[in-house]
Design an enzyme around this catalytic site. Sequence first.
Site, PDB file in Angstrom:
ATOM      1  N   CYS A 108       0.843  -1.199   0.000  1.00 47.79           N
ATOM      2  CA  CYS A 108       0.000   0.000   0.000  1.00 47.79           C
ATOM      3  C   CYS A 108       0.870   1.238   0.000  1.00 47.79           C
ATOM      4  O   CYS A 108       0.835   2.047   0.931  1.00 47.79           O
ATOM      5  CB  CYS A 108      -0.927  -0.027   1.203  1.00 47.79           C
ATOM      6  SG  CYS A 108      -1.848  -1.551   1.276  1.00 47.79           S
ATOM      7  N   VAL A 109       1.694   1.372  -1.031  1.00 47.67           N
ATOM      8  CA  VAL A 109       2.641   2.494  -1.097  1.00 47.67           C
ATOM      9  C   VAL A 109       2.552   3.196  -2.443  1.00 47.67           C
ATOM     10  O   VAL A 109       2.021   2.658  -3.385  1.00 47.67           O
ATOM     11  CB  VAL A 109       4.094   2.015  -0.883  1.00 47.67           C
ATOM     12  CG1 VAL A 109       4.254   1.501   0.528  1.00 47.67           C
ATOM     13  CG2 VAL A 109       4.481   0.956  -1.882  1.00 47.67           C
TER      14      VAL A 109
END
Lengths: 499, 110, 202
Positions: free
Chosen positions: B109-110
């Site tokens: 989740c970057v």
Amino acid sequence: MAKKIETDELTGEIVTPNIEPGATAHYKPNLAAQEHNESLGFPGSKIEGWEEKAIGRMGELLSKYRSLKVYMDTCVRCGSCADKCHYFLGTGDPNNMPVARQELMRKVYRRYFTPGGKLLPGLSGAEDMTGKMLDEWFSYFHQCSQCRRCSVYCPFGIDTAEVSMAARDIMNSVGVGQKYCNEVLGKVLDVGNNLGMEKPALANTLEFLEEDVEEESGVAVRYPLDEVGAEVLLIAPSADFFSSPHIEGFTGYGKVFHEAGVSWTVSSYASEFANFGMFVGNFETMRKVAQRIVDAARELKVKRIIVGECGHAWRVGYSFWNTLTGPFDFLDPKHRTPTHICEFTLDLIKRGVIRLDKSANDDLNVTFHDSCNVARGSRMGDKPGGQFDIPRELIRSVCNNFVEMDQDTIREFTYCCGGGGGLLTDELMELRVKGAMPRAQALHEVMERNGVNTMAMICAICKAQFTKVLPSYGIGMDVVASVHQLVSNAIILGGNRGV
Amino acid sequence: MSFELNGATYETDEDGYLLNLDQWSKEVADYLAAEEDVEMTEAHWEVINFLREYYEEYKIAPMIRILTKAIGKKLGKEKGNTKYLYELYPGGPAKQACKIAGLPKPTGCV
Amino acid sequence: MSGLSALSLVYIALCYGAAAVFITGLVVKFYGYAATPAPLKIPTTPAPTTVPGVIARLAGEALFFTSLFKGNKWTWAGGYLFHATLALALLRHLRYFLVPVPDIVAMAGPPGVWAGALMTLAVVYLYMRRMTVDRTRSISLFADYFALALIGLIGLTGLIMKFAIRTDVTAVKGFIMGIVTFHPVNIPPDILFLVHLPWRWF
């Protein structure tokens, strides 16, 4: 490659577009490679006779999930959901209307599972499972962020998220997987987190944080790793160890534990709260990812599990963990498992355990973005709606300036950030930008009217998504904030009174 | 996917990240930077070098604040922030700079 | 069973056939749902935490279409009018199925007639809406239009029988009571009634 995506200028209003068939048919995620699929026990690539196998898998899912069965039968195509999906509002593609997305599966369901569809497919709107259909599935079931907004407006409560989860599971079962989700799942099952960050890197990151906080505040706040016997196991989304503003939130968790005098630890074996098993709709994968956390909790002999700011994972934790890996009778029964860090912090503030200087956030004018899976797939605290009230109460207790966005875009009516459900991948950037339109409009409105300069949130995906897509709308990435970043700003360190 | 440079073939993933990290060289970095419309300066190289050093030791790119702090130490405190990194690499230090540095794409989740 | 006309035999067979399909279908579906597990907790939240709360939420959906109301006021208005008037008209129709006619059914007589008229209008509205809004048009199936058209036709023939070309109500009741009591008699050969009746077959 970092090319700017065209958007209309923000007006603050969310307008329903005219339909534009096929507008986003070409949006597709990358296909998972053989190794990604096989690491999860799926066929490496599209198998021979996949059509029959896919129908077989659909039958299995229909017999395992009552919800799917009911959803396949009950839709009357009233259209109530049609203009509620952020991807439809952003793209105008009619297949992004939730009902049409569901119909992609329902057509196939009718053909193989209903008498009408078997006998008179033409009249019943039934279609064969063909390569073309699979193509449409791969495209449009990866244009659903599983945010459940449509389900709020459906008179039968049909949840498109469940349908796209089933569709993705069926596709995986025949070797047609999505790279982003499957690669990440492979890493979490192998290394322990979505990033693939191994223990030395994690240790280095936490040490850096200890030095950094001490340098800045003069107080030695600890960020412990793998400490057996700590009271709390903290499970954060791994983005909290990597990106901004995630890390600022994580910094805040540590300060809260420090001031509460509660011993805590991060686990290098289970260093991930996110559970993409939900996105791919596979029970067994979801269970395996969740199991690592239970194993780590036993190994580290902790008394309770507290989790960080992560949206869909909170849904998995709050709503599914007990089924997947419960019961948690080896933990202290005084505490809820899992406890959300927001509940934990707010309780400490209410009991006066931690001291705050709200004026530290006086340069901020804050609004709160409800993350979809927290809002519509979970709860927090004791009361219905706690998932809305607890983060808000927490923000208000650390900030003097708080403003709500338009009421049709908050609480259970919140819009997804546009990057949830396993779509937070670069090849879908255009979709992500367009899907963020409704939230961008509502944010724009309060920025213009109330001078809002900060949008706080409690989801790692939301934070990553907004920092990437808001600039396409002319909004700087620095408006995006973690809720515990605000806590971190306001907390007075060194006043440690203990619980 | 792949590209040719000075007679050699370089395999990449769908997003243009090198698959074989040992193939990286300054020339490859220049090529990848040009593809990204990034003009490499001394400051750009500082970022790339730090990323590669960190990756060498930890098999992953550094957390954003570790990177900004390191850059601040090398180039001056006023440059030790995310904003400056985005000025250097508009596509993001984690993704765009990693690509030019020949590191794999960060996932999650970057 | 002697003395039944061919037409009556066809209609009688269809009546029983339709009832059988309807009841069997319902039982099979309900059993199927009941027998299928629901391993994960998936209610859309915020959801009530108590049993009375759950009953209230379900009742709100079933009786007032609360979610549809949130979703689209115009569809809700048309849909609610349709379902409410249909319920009233059906209540009135029980007079043809019951001896003696209960008070509540007798009372539903006059408003039931007007409900039938409103229901027919609501169906026309829903049909038009389905056809004219680009979103609903693109998702509508033949079956969606067909169901509306059929109900519209039933409403229309019913209204004609009431207001224009009156049918022999005694003969109609005789036929229906014959079906209900499993002693079928001849069907009154009124074309309007012959068209009005078949709704149950679908």
